[in-house]
Design an enzyme around this catalytic site. Structure first.
Site, short mmCIF file in Angstrom:
data_model
loop_
_atom_site.label_atom_id
_atom_site.label_comp_id
_atom_site.label_asym_id
_atom_site.label_seq_id
_atom_site.Cartn_x
_atom_site.Cartn_y
_atom_site.Cartn_z
CG HIS A 74 -1.90 1.12 1.27
ND1 HIS A 74 -3.26 0.93 1.36
CD2 HIS A 74 -1.73 2.47 1.28
CE1 HIS A 74 -3.88 2.10 1.40
NE2 HIS A 74 -2.95 3.06 1.35
CG HIS A 76 -0.97 6.84 -1.73
ND1 HIS A 76 -2.21 6.99 -2.32
CD2 HIS A 76 -1.19 6.17 -0.57
CE1 HIS A 76 -3.14 6.44 -1.55
NE2 HIS A 76 -2.53 5.93 -0.47
CE LYS A 79 -2.83 11.26 -2.48
NZ LYS A 79 -3.33 9.99 -3.04
CG HIS A 225 -7.52 4.32 0.69
ND1 HIS A 225 -7.14 3.62 -0.43
CD2 HIS A 225 -6.44 5.07 1.06
CE1 HIS A 225 -5.89 3.93 -0.72
NE2 HIS A 225 -5.44 4.80 0.15
CD GLU A 228 -6.37 7.40 6.00
OE1 GLU A 228 -5.19 7.70 6.23
OE2 GLU A 228 -6.83 7.32 4.84
CG ASP A 325 -0.58 5.29 3.57
OD1 ASP A 325 -0.96 5.27 2.38
OD2 ASP A 325 -1.28 5.74 4.48
CG ASN A 326 0.24 8.87 1.73
OD1 ASN A 326 -0.47 8.06 2.33
ND2 ASN A 326 -0.21 9.58 0.72
#
Length: 429
Positions: A74, A76, A79, A225, A228, A325-326
């Site tokens: 997972h 991104h 981004k 998602h 959250e 994640d990010n």
């Protein structure tokens, strides 16, 4: 500088420490020898010296820990690294949403490709072999960004296996209107993953049925998602599980974040967990990003860690994973797609220590199962794609960043030099 120097070609790594579950044994950590030849592990000898007819250099690793290359399920990548030009004004979830939406105007194919390639170079140097990324697909971004994904798949073939899932708010998902039918077709043509963000909209069930209409029509795995938030009334996870069961949907279903369940009454959370297990959902927790975003209120110390109920989900038989994640974007200002960092922080945040559960699988075999990647292993015949750390046990591993680790691909050490952030100055300043 790596903590030791290994030769290329065939070799036997003597006295390495490996997680027992990754060589098909019970227990925690095991001292063994690994013989590598022709890009594969050709012999594993747990608890005894290697006796092999293969004439290989014998290298005493003095207890160094060995893992297969990691799976980061997972992320991104579209981004990633926009923080210098698009920082979160207050660290809040809404601040992240608004900042990213405004920055979409900068997301040309060239911009996304430069940042995505930078991120993959980081992940590769840290020892990751497979990644799933979510792709913002509204604002007319789907066609361009999935085109970038295809170019990255081609460029990184043999180094990192890359999957992509579209990212569309559930209230924008309609079977016969809006942008989603075209987005679903782009995803299907690319052979990728259908994705959405769910939250408690009044017509959630109808929107989910429209979503699964395309998943069934194109025979796609799906990735959500979910919840959250720290709002205990946000229970879209329950509706997803119920919908999967009602439809008899058989493809892989992943649900990420699932934060709100942790602030629900225990009996309510227990009901939802039972549904998740019955529906066969795969759960992925993102501890670093959720600890950053959740329960953040100006001038107030956070009261909870923001993560889902990993122990309870695992105990119910749910496949639980952890991921990055990010990275350096408005949703998380830090991170570098380093799965050892993720494992270290997840262990601390979620209390994965002091348990008999082999949680190391949640960074390797569990995410591979959820995504359909080949399962990482240290058994005979497995690829010699390894991460070797100068640590002899968990406390040594997690006490330091392991910046001097070795990464082997096809049995040979790679150059672990990380790209300089200055490479991105022209596009993110």
């Amino acid at each position: 500088m790596s903590f030791c120097v290994l030769p290329s070609g065939a070799k036997t790594l003597r006295n390495v420490t490996v997680p027992a579950s990754l060589i098909g044994q019970s227990g925690d950590l095991i001292l063994t020898d690994l013989t590598l030849q022709d890009g594969k592990i050709v012999k594993t000898d747990a608890g005894q010296p290697a006796e092999t007819t293969i004439d290989t250099p014998q290298i005493d690793m003095k207890g160094a820990m060995v893992f297969p290359a990691f799976v980061d399920m997972h992320t991104h990548l579209d981004k990633g690294h926009i923080w210098p030009r698009a920082s979160n004004p207050d660290g809040s979830f809404m601040g992240a949403l608004e900042t990213v939406h405004a920055d979409h105007a900068n997301w040309t194919a060239a911009d996304v490709e430069a940042r995505m390639d930078f991120a993959l170079r980081c992940a590769y140097a840290h020892g990751t072999k497979a990644i799933r990324t979510h792709i913002d697909s509204l604002d007319a971004l789907a066609s361009s960004s999935f085109g970038v994904v295809k170019r990255m798949q081609d460029k990184w073939a043999g180094k990192i296996e890359l999957q992509a899932s579209c990212l569309v708010a559930i209230d924008k998902v309609f079977k016969d209107q809006g942008d989603f039918p075209a987005i679903a077709k782009i995803v299907a043509d690319a052979g990728q993953i259908l994705g959405s963000v769910t939250y408690p909209v009044p017509d959630l069930k109808e929107r989910l049925l429209d979503f699964f209409h395309f998943a069934v029509m194109y025979d796609l795995d799906v990735d959500f998602h979910v919840d959250e938030t720290d709002d205990p009334t946000s229970d879209t996870l329950r509706t997803i599980a119920e919908t999967v069961l009602e439809l008899g949907f058989k493809n892989r279903v992943t649900v990420g974040h699932c934060c709100s369940i942790s602030v629900m009454p225990d009996e309510v959370a227990g009901e939802i967990i039972a549904l998740v297990a019955k529906a066969g959902l795969n759960v992925v927790s993102l501890p670093m990003c959720n600890m950053y975003l959740q329960d953040r209120y100006k001038g107030r110390t956070p009261r909870w860690r923001g993560v889902t109920m990993a122990h309870e989900l695992n105990a119910a038989g749910v496949n639980v994973s952890f991921a990055s994640d990010n990275t350096r974007d408005p949703f998380y200002a830090y991170g570098d797609l380093d799965m050892i960092e993720v494992m270290r922080e997840a262990t601390r945040i979620c209390h994965l220590d002091h348990t008999d559960v082999p949680w190391v699988n949640a960074f390797l075999t569990n995410p591979a199962q959820a995504c359909g990647f080949d399962a990482p292993s240290l058994t005979e015949g497995a690829p010699a794609d390894l991460v070797i750390c100068n640590a002899r046990g968990w406390t040594e591993l997690f006490a330091r960043p392991q910046s001097d680790r070795l990464v082997l691909r096809d049995g040979d050490p790679i150059d672990r030099t990380l790209p300089s952030y200055s490479e991105l100055d022209e596009i993110v300043s």
